[in-house]
Design a protein around this motif. Structure first.
Motif, PDB file in Angstrom:
ATOM      1  N   GLN A  51      34.398  41.849  45.424  1.00  0.00           N
ATOM      2  CA  GLN A  51      33.499  41.023  44.625  1.00  0.00           C
ATOM      3  C   GLN A  51      33.121  41.696  43.306  1.00  0.00           C
ATOM      4  OE1 GLN A  51      29.400  40.755  46.244  1.00  0.00           O
ATOM      5  NE2 GLN A  51      30.093  42.208  47.805  1.00  0.00           N
ATOM      6  N   TYR A  52      33.380  43.017  43.213  1.00  0.00           N
ATOM      7  CA  TYR A  52      33.068  43.748  41.979  1.00  0.00           C
ATOM      8  C   TYR A  52      34.301  43.913  41.088  1.00  0.00           C
ATOM      9  CZ  TYR A  52      28.791  44.650  44.492  1.00  0.00           C
ATOM     10  OH  TYR A  52      27.614  44.485  45.189  1.00  0.00           O
ATOM     11  N   PHE A  53      35.410  43.392  41.545  1.00  0.00           N
ATOM     12  CA  PHE A  53      36.626  43.389  40.733  1.00  0.00           C
ATOM     13  C   PHE A  53      36.771  41.984  40.166  1.00  0.00           C
ATOM     14  CE2 PHE A  53      41.483  43.057  40.848  1.00  0.00           C
ATOM     15  CZ  PHE A  53      41.606  43.530  39.550  1.00  0.00           C
ATOM     16  N   THR A  54      36.190  41.788  39.004  1.00  0.00           N
ATOM     17  CA  THR A  54      36.120  40.438  38.427  1.00  0.00           C
ATOM     18  C   THR A  54      36.841  40.316  37.097  1.00  0.00           C
ATOM     19  OG1 THR A  54      34.011  40.974  37.353  1.00  0.00           O
ATOM     20  CG2 THR A  54      33.918  39.974  39.554  1.00  0.00           C
ATOM     21  N   GLU A  55      37.202  41.438  36.484  1.00  0.00           N
ATOM     22  CA  GLU A  55      37.882  41.425  35.194  1.00  0.00           C
ATOM     23  C   GLU A  55      39.204  42.178  35.319  1.00  0.00           C
ATOM     24  OE1 GLU A  55      36.905  39.802  32.551  1.00  0.00           O
ATOM     25  OE2 GLU A  55      35.007  39.145  33.455  1.00  0.00           O
ATOM     26  N   PRO A  56      40.271  41.697  34.663  1.00  0.00           N
ATOM     27  CA  PRO A  56      41.554  42.392  34.757  1.00  0.00           C
ATOM     28  C   PRO A  56      41.478  43.806  34.197  1.00  0.00           C
ATOM     29  CG  PRO A  56      41.609  40.712  33.036  1.00  0.00           C
ATOM     30  CD  PRO A  56      40.340  40.498  33.803  1.00  0.00           C
ATOM     31  N   LEU A  57      42.255  44.682  34.787  1.00  0.00           N
ATOM     32  CA  LEU A  57      42.312  46.071  34.348  1.00  0.00           C
ATOM     33  C   LEU A  57      43.223  46.206  33.135  1.00  0.00           C
ATOM     34  CD1 LEU A  57      42.775  47.731  37.865  1.00  0.00           C
ATOM     35  CD2 LEU A  57      40.634  47.411  36.605  1.00  0.00           C
ATOM     36  N   ASP A  58      42.935  47.184  32.306  1.00  0.00           N
ATOM     37  CA  ASP A  58      43.805  47.514  31.176  1.00  0.00           C
ATOM     38  C   ASP A  58      44.936  48.376  31.717  1.00  0.00           C
ATOM     39  OD1 ASP A  58      45.051  48.672  28.933  1.00  0.00           O
ATOM     40  OD2 ASP A  58      43.207  48.638  27.761  1.00  0.00           O
ATOM     41  N   VAL A  59      46.084  47.777  31.925  1.00  0.00           N
ATOM     42  CA  VAL A  59      47.204  48.455  32.580  1.00  0.00           C
ATOM     43  C   VAL A  59      47.643  49.698  31.799  1.00  0.00           C
ATOM     44  CG1 VAL A  59      49.631  48.214  33.263  1.00  0.00           C
ATOM     45  CG2 VAL A  59      48.025  46.359  33.723  1.00  0.00           C
TER      46      VAL A  59
END
Length: 222
Positions: A51-59
């Motif tokens: 639930q705290y992973f809501t924005e894509p990561l900068d690969v």
């Protein structure tokens, strides 16, 4: 959902289990378990933390961090794990990345599971828990690693054929003509590549676009 409990660092250490937590605290210099001032409240959410992973990561940021941390001597497992946690931010950054240091060299140089895979898989599991997403991402990551010439964009790359550190390095030595003791730059780049690939798959799951492209080999199935 149960109400979250705000804990102090001292509370966390007690609940985490005395001696083991104390060792972790000593190794982190006090700062990673509680990045705030002494006595500040640290809210530890229930696991998993999807639930705290809501924005894509900068690969690409993850790739650069993984290589950076390996280059600083933190090893492939800790380097990949730390890179992903840093990009994920809180509450993931409350976890001491040193706990994955054992994974370097295929688990304290035993040459088993590649440390970069080990660290990246641990970060994925921290996000998605026991859910299907963890199994799907980790399976895809291992299959990708086993069948892809690594490091990416390197002068000399090689295909491991399986997720084992020993096979990966041995095949690279054959392809490059170098000794295993010269693998440092290669493993540095590979650590970044593996962490970045895990971030890519996590982003795809977040967006609902994840489709496995690297099935498990028949040899592995057998």
């Amino acid at each position: 959902m149960k109400e979250k409990k705000a804990l102090t660092r001292r509370d966390f250490l007690v609940s985490a289990g005395g001696a083991a937590a104390g060792i972790a605290l000593a190794s982190t210099g006090l700062g990673i378990l509680a990045p705030k001032a002494e006595g500040a409240q640290v809210e530890l959410p229930e696991y998993p933390w999807d639930q705290y992973f809501t924005e894509p990561l900068d690969v690409e940021a993850v790739r650069a961090l993984g290589a950076k941390y390996y280059g600083e001597g933190q090893g492939c497992a800790e380097g990949a794990f730390r890179a992903l946690l840093e990009e994920l931010g809180e509450p993931f950054s409350f976890v001491p990345p040193e706990l994955m240091n054992f994974g370097k060299g295929g688990v304290i140089a035993w040459g088993t599971l590649c440390g970069a895979l080990n660290g990246a898989a641990a970060a994925v599991s921290l996000v998605f828990g026991r859910g299907q997403a963890t199994a799907a991402i980790v399976n895809e990551l291992l299959a990708w690693y086993s069948s892809t010439p690594l490091p990416l964009d390197a002068e000399v790359s090689s295909v491991a054929g399986n997720p084992l550190c020993h096979a990966s390095i041995s095949n690279w030595c054959k392809a490059s003509g170098k000794k295993s003791s010269e693998r440092g730059p290669r493993c540095k780049a590979l650590t970044g590549d593996v962490a970045a690939q895990a971030a890519l798959y996590m982003n795809q799951v977040l967006a609902g676009t994840f489709v496995p492209a690297h099935p498990m080999s028949e040899e592995t199935k057998e």
